[in-house]
Design a protein around this motif. Structure first.
Motif, PDB file in Angstrom:
ATOM      1  N   MET A  87      13.311  -8.818   8.254  1.00 41.05           N
ATOM      2  CA  MET A  87      14.260  -7.926   7.609  1.00 41.05           C
ATOM      3  C   MET A  87      13.517  -6.679   7.147  1.00 41.05           C
ATOM      4  N   VAL A  88      14.044  -5.516   7.455  1.00 44.02           N
ATOM      5  CA  VAL A  88      13.403  -4.254   7.093  1.00 44.02           C
ATOM      6  C   VAL A  88      14.362  -3.462   6.212  1.00 44.02           C
ATOM      7  N   PHE A  89      13.910  -3.140   4.983  1.00 48.46           N
ATOM      8  CA  PHE A  89      14.624  -2.229   4.097  1.00 48.46           C
ATOM      9  C   PHE A  89      13.923  -0.884   4.191  1.00 48.46           C
ATOM     10  N   LEU A  90      14.677   0.151   4.489  1.00 43.34           N
ATOM     11  CA  LEU A  90      14.100   1.475   4.693  1.00 43.34           C
ATOM     12  C   LEU A  90      14.788   2.462   3.759  1.00 43.34           C
ATOM     13  N   GLY A  91      13.991   3.174   2.965  1.00 41.11           N
ATOM     14  CA  GLY A  91      14.524   4.192   2.078  1.00 41.11           C
ATOM     15  C   GLY A  91      13.844   5.529   2.296  1.00 41.11           C
ATOM     16  N   ASP A  92      14.052   6.451   1.371  1.00 41.08           N
ATOM     17  CA  ASP A  92      13.483   7.786   1.530  1.00 41.08           C
ATOM     18  C   ASP A  92      11.963   7.775   1.411  1.00 41.08           C
ATOM     19  N   ALA A  93      11.437   6.829   0.602  1.00 42.17           N
ATOM     20  CA  ALA A  93       9.986   6.793   0.408  1.00 42.17           C
ATOM     21  C   ALA A  93       9.470   5.365   0.300  1.00 42.17           C
ATOM     22  N   PHE A  94      10.133   4.429   0.914  1.00 39.57           N
ATOM     23  CA  PHE A  94       9.660   3.051   0.847  1.00 39.57           C
ATOM     24  C   PHE A  94      10.096   2.275   2.085  1.00 39.57           C
ATOM     25  N   VAL A  95       9.305   1.250   2.388  1.00 42.10           N
ATOM     26  CA  VAL A  95       9.626   0.268   3.411  1.00 42.10           C
ATOM     27  C   VAL A  95       9.326  -1.101   2.812  1.00 42.10           C
ATOM     28  N   VAL A  96      10.310  -2.000   2.846  1.00 39.22           N
ATOM     29  CA  VAL A  96      10.126  -3.372   2.399  1.00 39.22           C
ATOM     30  C   VAL A  96      10.436  -4.280   3.586  1.00 39.22           C
ATOM     31  N   PHE A 156       4.877   7.273   1.254  1.00 38.85           N
ATOM     32  CA  PHE A 156       5.820   6.165   1.092  1.00 38.85           C
ATOM     33  C   PHE A 156       5.061   4.875   0.796  1.00 38.85           C
ATOM     34  N   VAL A 157       5.785   3.930   0.223  1.00 40.98           N
ATOM     35  CA  VAL A 157       5.239   2.612  -0.097  1.00 40.98           C
ATOM     36  C   VAL A 157       5.712   1.626   0.956  1.00 40.98           C
ATOM     37  N   TRP A 158       4.786   0.762   1.394  1.00 39.59           N
ATOM     38  CA  TRP A 158       5.159  -0.298   2.348  1.00 39.59           C
ATOM     39  C   TRP A 158       4.743  -1.635   1.738  1.00 39.59           C
ATOM     40  N   ILE A 159       5.740  -2.466   1.467  1.00 35.16           N
ATOM     41  CA  ILE A 159       5.511  -3.784   0.888  1.00 35.16           C
ATOM     42  C   ILE A 159       5.938  -4.839   1.902  1.00 35.16           C
ATOM     43  N   GLY A 160       5.059  -5.784   2.180  1.00 38.83           N
ATOM     44  CA  GLY A 160       5.373  -6.882   3.093  1.00 38.83           C
ATOM     45  C   GLY A 160       5.465  -8.194   2.337  1.00 38.83           C
ATOM     46  N   ALA A 170       0.844  -1.196   0.000  1.00 36.94           N
ATOM     47  CA  ALA A 170       0.000   0.000   0.000  1.00 36.94           C
ATOM     48  C   ALA A 170       0.875   1.239   0.000  1.00 36.94           C
ATOM     49  N   ILE A 171       0.265   2.332  -0.447  1.00 38.84           N
ATOM     50  CA  ILE A 171       0.892   3.651  -0.372  1.00 38.84           C
ATOM     51  C   ILE A 171       0.237   4.402   0.787  1.00 38.84           C
ATOM     52  N   TYR A 172       1.052   5.113   1.565  1.00 42.67           N
ATOM     53  CA  TYR A 172       0.552   5.869   2.703  1.00 42.67           C
ATOM     54  C   TYR A 172       0.867   7.346   2.495  1.00 42.67           C
ATOM     55  N   ARG A 173      -0.196   8.160   2.487  1.00 41.86           N
ATOM     56  CA  ARG A 173      -0.062   9.606   2.340  1.00 41.86           C
ATOM     57  C   ARG A 173      -0.630  10.271   3.582  1.00 41.86           C
ATOM     58  N   GLU A 174       0.201  11.028   4.263  1.00 35.94           N
ATOM     59  CA  GLU A 174      -0.209  11.724   5.490  1.00 35.94           C
ATOM     60  C   GLU A 174      -0.843  10.755   6.491  1.00 35.94           C
ATOM     61  N   GLY A 175      -0.316   9.564   6.518  1.00 33.57           N
ATOM     62  CA  GLY A 175      -0.766   8.576   7.491  1.00 33.57           C
ATOM     63  C   GLY A 175      -1.973   7.777   7.085  1.00 33.57           C
ATOM     64  N   HIS A 176      -2.494   7.986   5.891  1.00 36.28           N
ATOM     65  CA  HIS A 176      -3.685   7.286   5.442  1.00 36.28           C
ATOM     66  C   HIS A 176      -3.332   6.362   4.292  1.00 36.28           C
ATOM     67  N   ARG A 177      -3.960   5.204   4.297  1.00 37.80           N
ATOM     68  CA  ARG A 177      -3.675   4.163   3.309  1.00 37.80           C
ATOM     69  C   ARG A 177      -4.440   4.429   2.018  1.00 37.80           C
ATOM     70  N   SER A 178      -3.757   4.108   0.927  1.00 37.36           N
ATOM     71  CA  SER A 178      -4.411   4.130  -0.384  1.00 37.36           C
ATOM     72  C   SER A 178      -3.760   3.067  -1.247  1.00 37.36           C
ATOM     73  N   GLU A 179      -4.558   2.423  -2.065  1.00 40.71           N
ATOM     74  CA  GLU A 179      -4.032   1.398  -2.949  1.00 40.71           C
ATOM     75  C   GLU A 179      -3.378   2.074  -4.152  1.00 40.71           C
ATOM     76  N   GLY A 180      -2.153   1.706  -4.428  1.00 39.23           N
ATOM     77  CA  GLY A 180      -1.415   2.305  -5.530  1.00 39.23           C
ATOM     78  C   GLY A 180      -1.390   1.400  -6.737  1.00 39.23           C
ATOM     79  N   PRO A 181      -0.680   1.792  -7.758  1.00 36.44           N
ATOM     80  CA  PRO A 181      -0.544   0.948  -8.948  1.00 36.44           C
ATOM     81  C   PRO A 181       0.219  -0.332  -8.633  1.00 36.44           C
TER      82      PRO A 181
END
Length: 334
Positions: free
Chosen positions: A104-113, A36-40, A9-20
């Motif tokens: 394992m957590v990958f953390l970037g400027d606009a993503f979390v994996v 940011f994008v969070w992929i699990g 999911a993509i999170y904007r201002e703390g709220h979830r939205s489904e992205g492409p």
């Protein structure tokens, strides 16, 4: 690929939205919107993880660690991302077993994996809780890293408490006069010590990564991709982890002391048993000796022809047995 993606999911201002569905488009959309994008992912194969690693430019060494698992807790800083390894712990009180998974957590400027191996990882609960607290989730990827680390370490405290309770029961059993000498007690103590060692492997190495994230030690330099305002929260996690490590050290020392006490107890009981056996052997030796003397059938043994020889010898045996019994009883050998 969808079989290993637990959530995305993509999170904007703390709220979830489904992205492409395309990861590049999702990352670009998240960056443009200030989110940011969070992929699990759950136990991806090399081919399944290859697309994610390429789209997010993950470092190949970190990718290798994420795929192979069985890593020590650690924190690695690369040019485009941060890589943190955590080991969640699950304790089964009925079997006195500690099992560990890996996150394992990958953390970037606009993503979390996040990549999960094994069971016991609190990622779903963390995501659900953060989605209910948009003011925290709105802080960006750092909030996800903090929430995962906090959930894992807080569960360490619960496990340490459960181990302490079970260890008190084991201590009571060891010093119980009825079951303290059970043949299974030593194996239980050794098994308990092994579980504490497994627990320590998860908590001990995590101290330095948490120290770096919180800048709590002399080696703690500023870690990129971690917001400055989040560092007090990581210090709180570091403090909790310190309590856990101190508790684990105390549990390990207590188990060693219980094992030493149990072995000493067994040695004392063996000595008591040997004294009892020796006392009974001494009491059995007296009539055996007298019977052996009069069973040699020598010709010149005047006692053999006495009228009262038999009752006299029997009485002598009984008297000596009573004297020996009272002597051993007074000395605590019987």
């Amino acid at each position: 690929m969808r079989s290993v993606i637990v959530d995305c999911a993509i999170y904007r201002e703390g709220h979830r939205s489904e992205g492409p569905e395309d990861f590049s488009d999702a990352l670009a959309e998240a960056r443009s919107a200030g989110g940011f994008v969070w992929i699990g992912l759950h136990e991806p194969s090399e081919d399944e993880f290859d697309l994610v690693s390429q789209e997010f430019a993950l470092h190949p060494l970190a990718v290798e660690d994420a795929l192979k698992a069985h890593q020590r807790p650690k924190l690695e800083v690369y040019d485009d991302s941060l890589f943190l390894v955590l080991k969640p712990v699950v304790y089964e009180p009925h079997g006195d077993t500690v099992s560990t998974g890996e996150v394992m957590v990958f953390l970037g400027d606009a993503f979390v994996v996040t990549v999960r191996h094994g069971e016991g990882a609190p990622l779903k609960a963390v995501r659900d809780r953060l989605e209910q607290e948009p003011e925290i989730l709105g802080k960006g990827p750092t909030s996800v890293l903090y929430a995962i680390a906090d959930a894992v370490v807080d569960h360490y405290l619960d496990v340490a408490t459960e181990l302490q309770n079970d260890l008190e029961e084991l201590e009571t059993e060891v010093f119980s006069p009825d079951s303290g000498g059970s043949r299974h007690t030593a194996s239980r103590i050794y098994g308990f010590k092994r579980q504490i060692l497994e627990f320590r492997r998860a908590t001990g190495p995590l101290a330095l990564p948490m120290s770096r994230l919180a800048e709590a030690g002399t080696l703690g330099a500023r870690v990129p991709f971690v917001a400055e305002e989040a560092r007090p929260f990581f210090r709180d996690v570091h403090d909790h982890l310190t309590r856990v490590n101190e508790s684990v050290e105390g549990l390990d020392r207590l188990v060693s002391d219980i094992l030493s006490a149990h072995l000493a107890q067994m040695s004392v009981r063996q000595n008591d048993d040997m004294r009892k056996i020796s006392a009974w052997a001494a009491m059995a030796a007296v009539p055996t000796m007298l019977a052996g003397v009069y069973g040699m059938n020598f010709d010149h043994m005047p006692e053999l022809r006495w009228v009262w020889s038999y009752p006299a010898v029997i009485a002598l045996m009984a008297l000596l047995e009573v004297l020996l019994y009272r002597l051993f009883k007074q000395r605590g050998w019987m």
